[in-house]
Design an enzyme around this catalytic site. Structure first.
Site, PDB file in Angstrom:
ATOM      1  N   ASP A 243       0.840  -1.205   0.000  1.00  0.00           N
ATOM      2  CA  ASP A 243       0.000   0.000   0.000  1.00  0.00           C
ATOM      3  C   ASP A 243       0.872   1.252   0.000  1.00  0.00           C
ATOM      4  OD1 ASP A 243      -1.990   1.857   0.221  1.00  0.00           O
ATOM      5  OD2 ASP A 243      -2.534   1.374   2.302  1.00  0.00           O
ATOM      6  N   LYS A 250       1.451   8.027   0.456  1.00  0.00           N
ATOM      7  CA  LYS A 250       1.801   8.076   1.877  1.00  0.00           C
ATOM      8  C   LYS A 250       3.160   8.751   2.057  1.00  0.00           C
ATOM      9  CE  LYS A 250      -0.332   3.695   3.410  1.00  0.00           C
ATOM     10  NZ  LYS A 250      -1.280   4.271   4.387  1.00  0.00           N
ATOM     11  N   ASP A 261       0.069  -5.150   4.590  1.00  0.00           N
ATOM     12  CA  ASP A 261      -1.325  -4.721   4.430  1.00  0.00           C
ATOM     13  C   ASP A 261      -2.242  -5.825   3.888  1.00  0.00           C
ATOM     14  OD1 ASP A 261      -3.129  -2.711   4.942  1.00  0.00           O
ATOM     15  OD2 ASP A 261      -2.868  -1.702   3.015  1.00  0.00           O
ATOM     16  N   ASP A 320      -5.711   6.302  -0.774  1.00  0.00           N
ATOM     17  CA  ASP A 320      -5.137   5.558   0.348  1.00  0.00           C
ATOM     18  C   ASP A 320      -6.231   4.863   1.179  1.00  0.00           C
ATOM     19  OD1 ASP A 320      -3.143   4.570   1.933  1.00  0.00           O
ATOM     20  OD2 ASP A 320      -2.719   6.464   2.983  1.00  0.00           O
ATOM     21  N   GLU A 322      -7.996   2.461   0.294  1.00  0.00           N
ATOM     22  CA  GLU A 322      -8.168   1.448  -0.755  1.00  0.00           C
ATOM     23  C   GLU A 322      -8.728   0.128  -0.226  1.00  0.00           C
ATOM     24  OE1 GLU A 322      -5.451   1.831   0.894  1.00  0.00           O
ATOM     25  OE2 GLU A 322      -5.003  -0.255   1.389  1.00  0.00           O
ATOM     26  N   ARG A 324     -11.064  -0.614   1.936  1.00  0.00           N
ATOM     27  CA  ARG A 324     -12.527  -0.714   1.965  1.00  0.00           C
ATOM     28  C   ARG A 324     -13.107  -0.925   0.564  1.00  0.00           C
ATOM     29  NH1 ARG A 324     -12.961   4.952   4.943  1.00  0.00           N
ATOM     30  NH2 ARG A 324     -10.911   4.211   5.602  1.00  0.00           N
TER      31      ARG A 324
HETATM   32  N1  BES Z   1      -3.276   0.192   5.184  1.00  0.00           N
HETATM   33  C1  BES Z   1      -3.680   1.441   5.714  1.00  0.00           C
HETATM   34  C2  BES Z   1      -3.967   1.380   7.211  1.00  0.00           C
HETATM   35  C3  BES Z   1      -2.811   1.059   8.117  1.00  0.00           C
HETATM   36  C4  BES Z   1      -2.073   2.056   8.714  1.00  0.00           C
HETATM   37  C5  BES Z   1      -2.520  -0.260   8.417  1.00  0.00           C
HETATM   38  C6  BES Z   1      -1.037   1.742   9.575  1.00  0.00           C
HETATM   39  C7  BES Z   1      -1.484  -0.581   9.275  1.00  0.00           C
HETATM   40  C8  BES Z   1      -0.748   0.418   9.863  1.00  0.00           C
HETATM   41  C9  BES Z   1      -4.959   1.924   5.019  1.00  0.00           C
HETATM   42  O1  BES Z   1      -5.088   1.531   3.697  1.00  0.00           O
HETATM   43  C10 BES Z   1      -4.950   3.401   5.032  1.00  0.00           C
HETATM   44  O2  BES Z   1      -4.091   3.964   4.428  1.00  0.00           O
HETATM   45  N2  BES Z   1      -5.914   4.007   5.731  1.00  0.00           N
HETATM   46  C11 BES Z   1      -6.043   5.426   5.802  1.00  0.00           C
HETATM   47  C12 BES Z   1      -7.499   5.767   5.604  1.00  0.00           C
HETATM   48  C13 BES Z   1      -7.746   7.229   5.349  1.00  0.00           C
HETATM   49  C14 BES Z   1      -7.139   7.646   4.032  1.00  0.00           C
HETATM   50  C15 BES Z   1      -9.245   7.485   5.365  1.00  0.00           C
HETATM   51  C16 BES Z   1      -5.537   5.876   7.165  1.00  0.00           C
HETATM   52  O3  BES Z   1      -5.751   5.174   8.158  1.00  0.00           O
HETATM   53  O4  BES Z   1      -4.928   6.937   7.236  1.00  0.00           O
HETATM   54 ZN    ZN Z   2      -4.160  -0.203   3.178  1.00  0.00          ZN
HETATM   55 MN    MN Z   3      -4.145   2.833   2.339  1.00  0.00          MN
END
Ligand code: BES
Ligand code: ZN
Ligand code: MN
Length: 472
Positions: A243, A250, A261, A320, A322, A324
């Site tokens: 990811d 990111k 991920d 990001d 993604e 869901r």
């Molecule tokens: N894979 C990440 C979530 C994550 C963060 C998993 C840290 C493990 C450790 C997910 O895809 C993500 O990026 N989520 C975003 C959502 C936001 C853009 C609404 C997040 O949590 O910032």
């Molecule tokens: Zn993710």
């Molecule tokens: Mn993500």
């Protein structure tokens, strides 16, 4: 991986003797006086190991291993502590307490999981010898050991898949690993959808997220189908093999570990394989939507409208978010095609999981009190922490969109894990009150060895799922 063998307590002739200790509880009779003396000062705290060298005597070494209050977590910690402190000893003999004071399953899981190390390629020639055989002096219980072994092997499979670097770990590679692991068991069937098939059936979320990578997405469907089953459980796991965040990229530190991920996908396929190994009398289908979320000329864009399996649409304003999107396709497919009695999804879904609950606890969401309770009990039994969070109805409006049926991110800040859960709930549709969502971003990884967890991927969820499936 160590093996176990029961022996008669009368036949103990050990070079390395292990004595489980619990503060305030007397040791079994017949131990040498120096061992008894040392035990007086031992805290008995779960996993704490005290070594008593006895040169020229037999046993030549005695290990006092704390089992805490004698509950499952104490025995699990004791097993792991033993494995970590005897990595250079090939055989140890454990004096089990008389009666039913031993949680043998937890102890064996601790030994096996505490012995885990991830390695790429062949072991180093100079690697120290590993603990090989554990002799158990006490009442035999082969069933407890078999359950522990299947559970630990599945947890290690999930850890191996999750620890694997993403240069090798493509969606195709993951699907091949699952096929190879599943081939060992009767009654497991697997299908793997490739991009053409996904397009033909309308899996728009998986295709959008996977579109930026030259290494295309897959949907793995793995089924354990025992003849006597009366219930069908569908397990859905987020399978993002890397990811980057996509176009909504990111920052570098946040991206570094994003090979993990796909921990949800790893857990659901490993648990399904173990359900077959243990011949659990419940039908289980694991769905793993797999995609690599990269940045490229073919990546999806913020503002795109995605058409999911079944026709519902999402406005995606942050690439990001993604996970869901791929889960939405899989949930809609499960509801439409698989006729489940219960649906559980596991996902490394939001950074907000750790903000709310810290690094060791997953967030659990369900509208169904009984289901939430039985799942949380299974987690407690397994030594994995979950905490129930609310599907706050009032926040649903923050997901409204002018372009699509709903927006993948909230219009108002805060409650990131809750908002992701509310988004997924829309795709559980008519099965919403038979659905559990687990946000396991935080506990899927650990920075240093701790009890039965070894630095890196924890395989979170496998042990909980297996206990929960067995309880149905
Ligand atoms: N894979 C990440 C979530 C994550 C963060 C998993 C840290 C493990 C450790 C997910 O895809 C993500 O990026 N989520 C975003 C959502 C936001 C853009 C609404 C997040 O949590 O910032
Ligand atoms: Zn993710
Ligand atoms: Mn993500």
């Amino acid at each position: 991986m160590p093996t176990f063998r029961f022996i008669d307590p009368a036949d103990v002739d050990a070079d390395t003797l292990v004595v489980p200790t619990r503060a305030g509880v007397p040791l079994p009779d017949g131990l040498p006086a120096d061992v008894v003396a040392l035990a007086v000062d031992h805290s008995g705290k779960g996993g704490v190991v005290e070594v008593l060298p006895r040169p020229t005597q037999r046993p030549s070494k005695v290990l006092l291993v704390g089992v805490g209050d004698g509950g499952a977590s104490g025995w699990r910690a004791a097993g792991a502590g033993l494995a970590r402190s005897t990595a250079r000893t090939s055989t140890v003999t454990v004096v089990l307490p008389a009666g039913d004071d031993t949680d043998l399953r937890a102890f064996a899981e601790g030994v096996l999981l505490g012995s885990y190390r991830f390695r790429l390629g062949a072991p180093r020639p100079d690697a120290p010898p590993a603990l090989d055989e554990v002799l158990l002096a006490g009442t035999p219980d082969e069933a407890a050991l078999a359950t522990a072994r299947a559970t630990a092997e599945a947890t290690m499979l999930a850890r191996d898949l999750t620890n694997m670097p993403s240069d090798e770990k493509t969606p195709e590679w993951f699907a091949e690993q699952v096929s190879a692991a599943a081939a060992a068991y009767d009654g497991l069937t697997i299908s793997v959808r490739e991009p053409e098939q996904l397009a033909a059936e309308g899996f728009g979320g998986i295709l959008a997220v996977g579109g930026g990578s030259s290494r295309g997405p897959r949907l793995v469907e793995l089924t354990w189908s025992p003849a006597q089953a009366t219930q069908h459980v569908v397990l859905v796991g987020k399978g993002i093999t890397f990811d980057t965040g996509g176009i909504s990229i990111k920052p570098r530190d946040a991206m570094k570990l994003m090979r993990k991920d796909m921990g949800g996908a790893a857990a659901v396929v490993a648990a399904t394989i173990a359900a077959a190994a243990l011949r659990l009398p419940v039908r289980v289908t694991a769905l793993a939507p797999l995609a690599e979320n990269l940045v490229s000329g073919s990546a999806f864009r913020p503002g795109d409208v995605i058409r999911h399996y079944g026709g519902r649409t999402s406005e995606s304003n942050n690439s990001d978010a993604e996970g869901r999107l791929v889960l939405a396709d899989a949930l809609a497919y499960a509801v439409d095609r698989l006729d489940p009695d219960l649906i559980v999804d596991l996902a490394t879904l939001t950074g907000a999981n750790a903000v709310a609950l810290g690094k060791r606890t997953a967030a659990l969401y369900s509208d169904n009190d009984g289901l939430a309770k039985s799942f949380a009990e299974a987690a407690t039994d397994a030594g994995e922490q979950v905490w129930r969070m609310p599907l706050t109805t009032d926040y649903r409006d923050f997901l409204s969109s002018e372009l699509a049926d709903l927006s993948s991110i909230a219009s108002e800040g805060g409650a990131g894990s809750v908002m992701a859960a509310l988004y997924l709930a829309e795709f559980a549709g008519p099965l919403r009150d038979r659905w559990v969502h687990i946000d396991m971003s935080a506990p899927s990884w650990i920075e240093s060895d701790s009890s039965e967890l070894s630095k890196g991927a924890t395989g979170w969820g496998v042990r909980t799922l297996l206990r929960w499936l067995a309880s149905l």
